[in-house]
Design a protein around this motif. Structure first.
Motif, short mmCIF file in Angstrom:
data_model
loop_
_atom_site.label_atom_id
_atom_site.label_comp_id
_atom_site.label_asym_id
_atom_site.label_seq_id
_atom_site.Cartn_x
_atom_site.Cartn_y
_atom_site.Cartn_z
N PRO A 327 0.83 -1.23 0.00
CA PRO A 327 0.00 0.00 0.00
C PRO A 327 0.85 1.26 0.00
CG PRO A 327 0.06 -0.93 2.19
CD PRO A 327 0.79 -1.91 1.31
N LEU A 328 1.65 1.41 -1.05
CA LEU A 328 2.51 2.59 -1.18
C LEU A 328 1.86 3.60 -2.12
CD1 LEU A 328 6.03 0.91 -1.58
CD2 LEU A 328 5.07 1.96 0.48
N VAL A 329 1.88 4.87 -1.72
CA VAL A 329 1.32 5.93 -2.55
C VAL A 329 2.30 6.24 -3.67
CG1 VAL A 329 0.50 8.31 -2.61
CG2 VAL A 329 0.05 6.88 -0.59
N ALA A 330 1.91 5.93 -4.92
CA ALA A 330 2.81 6.14 -6.06
C ALA A 330 2.46 7.40 -6.85
CB ALA A 330 2.77 4.93 -6.99
N SER A 331 1.24 7.89 -6.70
CA SER A 331 0.86 9.14 -7.37
C SER A 331 -0.23 9.84 -6.57
CB SER A 331 0.37 8.87 -8.81
OG SER A 331 -0.90 8.26 -8.80
N ILE A 332 -0.23 11.17 -6.63
CA ILE A 332 -1.23 11.98 -5.94
C ILE A 332 -1.79 12.98 -6.94
CG2 ILE A 332 -1.67 13.59 -4.05
CD1 ILE A 332 0.69 12.37 -2.58
N ALA A 333 -3.09 12.97 -7.12
CA ALA A 333 -3.72 13.87 -8.09
C ALA A 333 -3.67 15.31 -7.59
CB ALA A 333 -5.17 13.45 -8.33
N ASP A 335 -4.75 18.95 -6.52
CA ASP A 335 -5.97 19.48 -5.90
C ASP A 335 -6.88 18.39 -5.34
OD1 ASP A 335 -5.21 22.10 -6.66
OD2 ASP A 335 -6.06 21.77 -8.66
N SER A 336 -6.30 17.24 -5.02
CA SER A 336 -7.08 16.13 -4.48
C SER A 336 -7.14 16.20 -2.96
CB SER A 336 -6.45 14.80 -4.89
OG SER A 336 -5.16 14.67 -4.29
N PRO A 337 -8.08 15.46 -2.35
CA PRO A 337 -8.13 15.41 -0.87
C PRO A 337 -6.82 14.93 -0.26
CG PRO A 337 -10.17 14.55 -1.79
CD PRO A 337 -9.23 14.75 -2.94
N ALA A 338 -6.14 13.98 -0.95
CA ALA A 338 -4.87 13.47 -0.43
C ALA A 338 -3.82 14.57 -0.37
CB ALA A 338 -4.38 12.31 -1.29
N GLU A 339 -3.77 15.39 -1.42
CA GLU A 339 -2.81 16.50 -1.44
C GLU A 339 -3.13 17.51 -0.35
OE1 GLU A 339 -0.89 18.77 -5.10
OE2 GLU A 339 -2.85 19.64 -4.59
N ALA A 340 -4.42 17.80 -0.19
CA ALA A 340 -4.83 18.77 0.83
C ALA A 340 -4.52 18.26 2.25
CB ALA A 340 -6.32 19.07 0.70
N ALA A 341 -4.56 16.93 2.42
CA ALA A 341 -4.32 16.36 3.74
C ALA A 341 -2.83 16.23 4.05
CB ALA A 341 -4.98 14.99 3.83
N GLY A 342 -1.97 16.41 3.02
CA GLY A 342 -0.54 16.35 3.26
C GLY A 342 0.10 15.01 2.99
N LEU A 343 -0.59 14.10 2.31
CA LEU A 343 0.03 12.84 1.93
C LEU A 343 1.16 13.09 0.94
CD1 LEU A 343 -2.96 10.34 1.49
CD2 LEU A 343 -1.21 10.31 3.26
N GLU A 344 2.20 12.23 0.97
CA GLU A 344 3.35 12.40 0.09
C GLU A 344 3.65 11.10 -0.65
OE1 GLU A 344 6.68 13.77 2.32
OE2 GLU A 344 5.67 15.59 3.05
N LEU A 345 4.32 11.22 -1.79
CA LEU A 345 4.72 10.05 -2.56
C LEU A 345 5.61 9.16 -1.70
CD1 LEU A 345 5.54 11.63 -6.04
CD2 LEU A 345 3.42 10.54 -5.31
N GLY A 411 -7.77 10.48 -4.36
CA GLY A 411 -6.83 10.91 -5.39
C GLY A 411 -5.45 10.30 -5.32
N ILE A 412 -5.34 9.02 -4.93
CA ILE A 412 -4.04 8.35 -4.90
C ILE A 412 -4.12 7.06 -5.71
CG2 ILE A 412 -3.39 9.29 -2.65
CD1 ILE A 412 -4.12 6.57 -1.42
N THR A 413 -2.97 6.57 -6.18
CA THR A 413 -2.88 5.28 -6.85
C THR A 413 -1.62 4.58 -6.37
OG1 THR A 413 -1.56 6.00 -8.75
CG2 THR A 413 -3.95 6.26 -8.92
N ASP A 414 -1.54 3.28 -6.65
CA ASP A 414 -0.37 2.51 -6.25
C ASP A 414 0.64 2.36 -7.38
OD1 ASP A 414 -1.59 0.72 -7.95
OD2 ASP A 414 -2.31 -0.59 -6.36
N GLY A 415 0.35 2.96 -8.54
CA GLY A 415 1.28 2.90 -9.65
C GLY A 415 1.20 1.63 -10.46
#
Length: 557
Positions: A327-333, A335-345, A411-415
């Protein structure tokens, strides 16, 4: 308050969508009768959507009463001189009419005009299905998979026949195939019957005789269905993520293990094991895996998790803590909720609202059922664990068929990229051709299913009635308007076929009477028609009761 919200949600997702879909199909069906009847010079007394008391209506300049009736479970067109429910020819009534009235009556119309008017209803349903599919293909195109085998299940029918990973499927029973979906559809309708699969291997063509096995599958909404399978898949069930301290990790399962079987049941894809374990919360399972060329068995007890499916229903499911990819974040869209929450690649998501996850797809499924609700994520970054709150938002996504659906996401994917998939775009004429092919496929599939039931290859419990149609309507509504249209097209074909059955009361029964009239040179007697009508009514009523019983038993069983 929660009960009221749940009831409103049920109405919105099931009843309202069901009424919309059914009313559309009934309107098109009855409009077919109306247009050809009007063209044939037959006077039309009423056009109704629904049965029972009239809710609202209007009488046009031709004297036709257009109305919406209280019970939205069908509809009808009433022709002049055709007031009898069985539509049998009343010679006494016909003789009592004036010449002008007889010329405008249904019974007084020429035989071919009556037959055309009756047949127009089912034909309109087929035309509607073709039109819907053509529009969807034209607007969205389609994502398809090449018919290349990536995985062959051990002890499956394909493995027993000699199919190997890397084989390209070229034809089934001499019919050329271009996509993996065509193979699955053909195999799914032929359990217990030998088929000949032509494959290309190392530049050479080879034929393999295979008998598909009957299996029970479960879709994303929990609906169970029977189908034939030969044990081939597009993906390899390889474990690349193991939850720390989860049941699988404690049993000794490690990343890189390849899933072979569960309790002796062969596994074709990673999702097969997910479905199998999901039904066995708290139960012991023997998982067979392949590691470094060796086959090993691992006894595991599945833990119990509570999940929310795509319809918003909560249920307990089994889990052993494995995933096809970490479950690794490989991409963040942007203006997505993930970006707003501070998630990182590179962030590793450990849990969602306290529930451990083994893949990004599990996070995505959870987010899909929690639109506009804050979700707590436990994230590992740089060796440290931190808590992040994110609120899933609805956005337009493209499903595997190329259609746009509205689904809640962060707004995240695993790549991970789908393998052997390609997108096909269609011009208007190509889309129309694909619409005809898709409709024809549903027709042939329906006859195949009936033959399977008669031949004892499949059970008749997959035949559904109004309750199941309403449930499926609501489920499709959660996927978006395009999914509702696809469902409406499939149902339209089913309604067209049902009405063409040579059973008195249905359109096909009337056509059968007209064929007899054409041979005899005169209609059947009123008594014979009345007896046939009663028999036909009993048959249709029995079918409705059986289908409704299937609906009820599937919900309580």
């Amino acid at each position: 308050m929660g009960g009221a919200a749940s009831f409103i949600g049920f109405l919105t997702n099931n009843v309202i969508t069901f009424v919309f879909v059914l009313s559309l199909l009934v309107f098109v069906h009855e409009m077919g009768h109306y247009l050809v009847g009007r063209w044939s010079g037959i006077r039309i007394m009423a056009f109704s959507i629904g049965f029972g008391p009239e809710i609202l209506g209007h009488t046009d300049r031709h004297g036709t009463r257009w109305k919406l009736s209280l019970i939205p479970l069908g509809g009808y067109v009433r022709f002049f001189g055709d007031e009898d429910a069985s539509s049998k020819t009343d010679t006494d009534q016909l003789a009592a009419m004036t010449e002008e009235e007889r010329a405008q009556s249904f019974a007084g119309a020429k035989l071919w005009k009556r037959a055309a008017t009756v047949a127009a209803g089912p034909i309109a349903n087929f035309i509607l299905a073709i039109a819907i599919f053509a529009v969807l293909f034209s607007v969205y195109g389609r994502t398809v998979a090449d018919p290349v085998v990536a995985m062959v299940t051990r002890d499956g029918a394909a493995a027993e026949a000699g199919i190997e990973p890397g084989d390209r499927l070229m034809a089934i029973d001499g019919v050329k195939v271009k996509t993996f979906d065509e193979v699955q559809r053909y195999v799914g309708l032929r359990p217990g019957r030998t088929i000949v699969l032509t494959v290309e291997r190392d530049g050479q063509m080879r034929d393999f005789r295979i008998m598909p096995k009957l299996v029970e599958d479960t879709d994303q909404f929990g609906n169970k269905m029977e189908m034939g399978r030969i044990g081939i898949a597009l993906v390899d069930p390889l474990i690349t993520g193991v939850e720390p301290n989860g049941p699988a990790a404690k049993a000794g399962i490690v990343a890189g293990d390849r899933l072979i079987a569960a309790d002796g049941n062969a596994i074709a894809t990673y999702y097969d094991i997910g479905r199998y374990i999901g039904d066995r919360a708290g139960k012991s399972i023997v998982l067979t895996i392949q590691r470094n060329g060796e086959i090993r068995d691992f006894p595991i007890v599945a833990e119990t998790l509570t999940e929310t499916d795509a319809s918003g229903n909560k249920k307990d499911v089994g889990s052993i803590g494995i995933a096809p990819i970490d479950p690794l974040v490989a991409s963040i869209a942007p203006d997505s909720p993930a970006e707003a929450a501070g998630l990182e690649l590179g962030d590793r998501i450990l849990s969602v609202d306290g529930q451990a996850v083994g893949s990004i797809s599990e996070v995505q499924r959870y987010a899909a059922s929690h639109a506009d609700k804050p979700v707590a994520l436990s994230v590992e970054r740089g060796g440290q664990t931190r808590d992040v709150t994110v609120t899933p938002k609805k956005s337009a996504e493209t499903d595997i068929f190329g259609a746009q659906i509205e689904i809640a996401t962060i707004g995240i994917t695993d790549g991970q990229k789908p393998i052997r998939l390609r997108y096909e775009a269609y011009g208007p004429f190509q889309a129309l051709g694909e619409g005809v092919k898709q409709t024809g496929s549903i027709v042939s599939g329906t006859f195949e299913y009936i033959a399977n039931v008669i031949g004892g290859y499949m059970k008749a419990d997959q035949l559904g009635g109004p309750i199941r149609v309403a449930q499926l309507s609501g489920q499709m509504a959660t996927l978006g308007f395009s999914a509702v249209l696809q469902f409406a097209a499939i149902l339209s074909v089913s309604i067209g076929l049902l009405n063409l059955m040579p059973v008195p009361v249905l359109d096909g029964g009337h056509l059968m009477f007209y064929a007899i009239e054409a041979v005899r040179g005169k209609p059947l007697g009123a008594r014979a028609q009345d007896i046939a009508f009663r028999i036909g009514f009993a048959m249709v009523l029995s079918l409705m009761v059986f289908a409704t019983w299937n609906d009820i038993s599937s919900r309580i069983g």
